[in-house]
Design a protein around this motif. Structure first.
Motif, PDB file in Angstrom:
ATOM      1  N   LEU A 293      45.067  -1.425 -13.274  1.00 48.74           N
ATOM      2  CA  LEU A 293      45.935  -0.585 -12.762  1.00 48.74           C
ATOM      3  C   LEU A 293      45.986   1.026 -12.779  1.00 48.74           C
ATOM      4  O   LEU A 293      46.856   1.593 -12.829  1.00 48.74           O
TER       5      LEU A 293
ATOM      6  N   ILE B 100      48.834   0.180  -6.820  1.00 49.57           N
ATOM      7  CA  ILE B 100      47.516   0.000  -6.864  1.00 49.57           C
ATOM      8  C   ILE B 100      47.282  -1.519  -6.255  1.00 49.57           C
ATOM      9  O   ILE B 100      46.111  -2.054  -5.826  1.00 49.57           O
TER      10      ILE B 100
ATOM     11  N   ARG C 295      47.995   5.621 -25.010  1.00 48.39           N
ATOM     12  CA  ARG C 295      48.856   4.790 -24.665  1.00 48.39           C
ATOM     13  C   ARG C 295      48.194   3.443 -24.097  1.00 48.39           C
ATOM     14  O   ARG C 295      47.051   3.463 -23.300  1.00 48.39           O
ATOM     15  N   LEU C 296      48.628   2.297 -24.555  1.00 51.20           N
ATOM     16  CA  LEU C 296      47.939   1.118 -24.012  1.00 51.20           C
ATOM     17  C   LEU C 296      48.473   0.791 -22.474  1.00 51.20           C
ATOM     18  O   LEU C 296      49.581   0.895 -21.925  1.00 51.20           O
ATOM     19  N   VAL C 297      47.233   0.630 -21.667  1.00 46.06           N
ATOM     20  CA  VAL C 297      47.375   0.605 -20.151  1.00 46.06           C
ATOM     21  C   VAL C 297      46.426  -0.711 -19.742  1.00 46.06           C
ATOM     22  O   VAL C 297      45.472  -1.082 -20.576  1.00 46.06           O
ATOM     23  N   ASN C 298      46.543  -1.100 -18.577  1.00 42.03           N
ATOM     24  CA  ASN C 298      45.795  -2.215 -17.963  1.00 42.03           C
ATOM     25  C   ASN C 298      44.636  -1.423 -17.149  1.00 42.03           C
ATOM     26  O   ASN C 298      45.120  -0.652 -16.403  1.00 42.03           O
TER      27      ASN C 298
ATOM     28  N   ALA D 200      51.444  -2.821 -21.775  1.00 40.51           N
ATOM     29  CA  ALA D 200      50.670  -2.033 -20.937  1.00 40.51           C
ATOM     30  C   ALA D 200      51.228  -1.856 -19.819  1.00 40.51           C
ATOM     31  O   ALA D 200      50.877  -0.528 -19.156  1.00 40.51           O
TER      32      ALA D 200
END
Lengths: 295, 161
Positions: free
Chosen positions: B64, A36, B58-61, A104
């Motif tokens: 992205l 990405i 779930r922790l994500v940015n 993350a």
């Protein structure tokens, strides 16, 4: 973001078809933590993302038929290090997946993506090679298997042919008396790219080393299997001297570059230091001792 | 050519349908299509954590993740932490401890810290620092943030015990 389309595949056959129809600018989307960014920053021409996370084989983490472990290529790091069988039998995979990026990133980034991005500094690759893992590749010509050790051919380059993608990674069951350890050096504690990383595998037969594999990353165009290090270890008891010989072999084998992360001299030194440390920890794991991945 | 797509997701507990461009990131969709401005854009390449959200727990940015990917998923943004005017403990302790200055990184820290406390209700300081390593703050020097998270852990303990 460049102009691109998104397609969700629910089977390996559907993903293959979408990739074939999409041509050379179609890219697999797994965790997206590299692709990405590449699409947004236009470092790669990408016209189609084929999301493989709805293909069961590409996201599962679990036991393989006949022993061993199958990791879906798109399984996120957090599912790998949270898996009970990975924690008990493949701690080197916990070492690697728990230090790739921050929390993350670990919620998304996958080992298949790490392998296919083919960075010389990939943290997932040396432990997979040390574990003897194989990439299961699907494509227009059907399925084939390639050892992770020969998958990457240069920085950003690998053996994948047009239309092919990695579905899963197969890791053989650990032999009795074996242990694997992965360590990375970065200038801080977390969230950086390896200056050097090393995975070492040992199989002990009593005090004697029956098998050894030392894999050094970020110190050559691809992760390097140091055969001379294994030769220095196999067939004799593990000792201060044999570990020092293996470290010297690693220092001699690497072909690092100078860049903002480290000099040639520092990388060569680190290859030796991390070879020694990973061998000591691999031996402890081979003897059944607990070695924590990191705090 | 990318086109307009309809995405259905459960966002902060509400079934939500929105129109997005096929090339939108989740961050762009949250801010520009849904008006959920709590999620911040910092680096837009996964380094700073200002856009941290929970995707299926779930922790994500969000920078992205493609917006198209969240079709059928559950999302929690910073707007979804508090319930009926009641802040979650880590929001209270951030206020009490003054764990912010300019505030741009704060929503990401709150979401990440909340996720940490859900998974590890009694984290050590070291666990807190590792868990939050992907959230950058250029103002506070982190100590007040870490203290606030540890305080919130104590409070959660009392509340649930």
């Amino acid at each position: 973001m460049q102009d691109l389309r998104y397609a969700r595949a629910s089977s390996v056959a559907e993903a293959s078809r979408l990739l074939a129809d999409g041509g050379p600018t179609a890219r697999v989307l797994a965790g997206g933590t590299d692709v990405i960014v590449q699409a947004r920053e236009r470092t790669q021409k990408i016209s189609l993302f084929v999301d493989i996370k709805h293909i069961p084989e590409a996201v599962g983490v679990g036991g393989a038929e006949g022993g061993g472990l199958t990791l879906g290529a798109a399984a996120p790091c957090c599912h790998i290090y949270d898996d009970a069988s990975v924690r008990s039998s493949y701690p080197a995979l916990v070492d690697a997946t728990s230090l790739i990026g921050g929390t993350a990133i670990q919620g998304r980034a996958s080992l298949g993506g790490n392998l296919c991005n083919s960075s010389p500094a990939a943290d997932g690759v040396p432990p997979l090679i040390a574990l003897g893992a194989t990439a299961v590749i699907a494509g227009p010509g059907g399925e084939r298997r390639v050892p992770v050790a020969t998958f990457t051919t240069g920085p950003g380059q690998n053996v994948l042919e047009p239309g092919e993608f990695v579905v899963a990674l197969e890791v053989p069951a650990p032999a009795p008396g074996s242990g694997v350890r992965f360590l990375r050096f970065i200038p801080r504690n977390e969230m950086d790219i390896a200056v050097v990383n090393v995975a070492s595998a040992l199989r002990l037969d009593g005090a004697e080393v029956a098998e050894a594999r030392v894999v050094v990353g970020a110190a050559a165009p691809t992760a390097l299997v140091v055969e001379e290090a294994a030769e220095a270890l196999v067939g004799r008891p593990l000792s201060q001297e044999s570990i020092a010989s293996a470290a010297a072999a690693a220092r001699a084998a690497v072909r690092p570059i100078d860049d903002m992360r480290g000099s040639i001299r520092q990388r060569r030194h680190l290859a030796g230091v991390l070879t020694e440390r990973t061998l000591r920890d691999a031996a402890r794991r081979a003897r059944g001792e607990e070695v924590a991945s990191h705090p | 050519m990318s086109s307009r797509i309809i995405v259905s997701a459960e966002i902060n507990g509400e079934p939500t349908e929105f129109l997005a461009d096929e090339r939108d990131s989740l961050l762009e969709a949250l801010r520009d299509r849904l008006g959920l401005m709590g999620t911040k854009e910092g680096c837009n390449n996964g380094n700073c954590g200002a856009c941290a959200v929970l995707l299926d727990g779930r922790l994500v940015n969000a920078c992205l993740v493609m917006a198209a990917e969240v079709d059928g998923a559950q999302l929690t943004t910073v707007e979804g932490l508090a319930r009926e005017d009641r802040l979650v403990p880590v929001q209270e302790t951030f206020l009490e401890r003054g764990a912010l200055q300019c505030g741009i990184c704060t929503p990401g820290f709150l979401v990440a810290a909340h996720a940490l406390l859900q998974e590890h209700p009694r984290p050590t300081e070291e666990q807190v620092r590792y868990w939050l390593a992907g959230n950058l703050c250029r103002c506070t020097g982190y100590d007040k943030i870490i203290t606030a998270v540890l305080d919130a852990a104590d409070r959660t303990d009392v509340a649930s015990g």
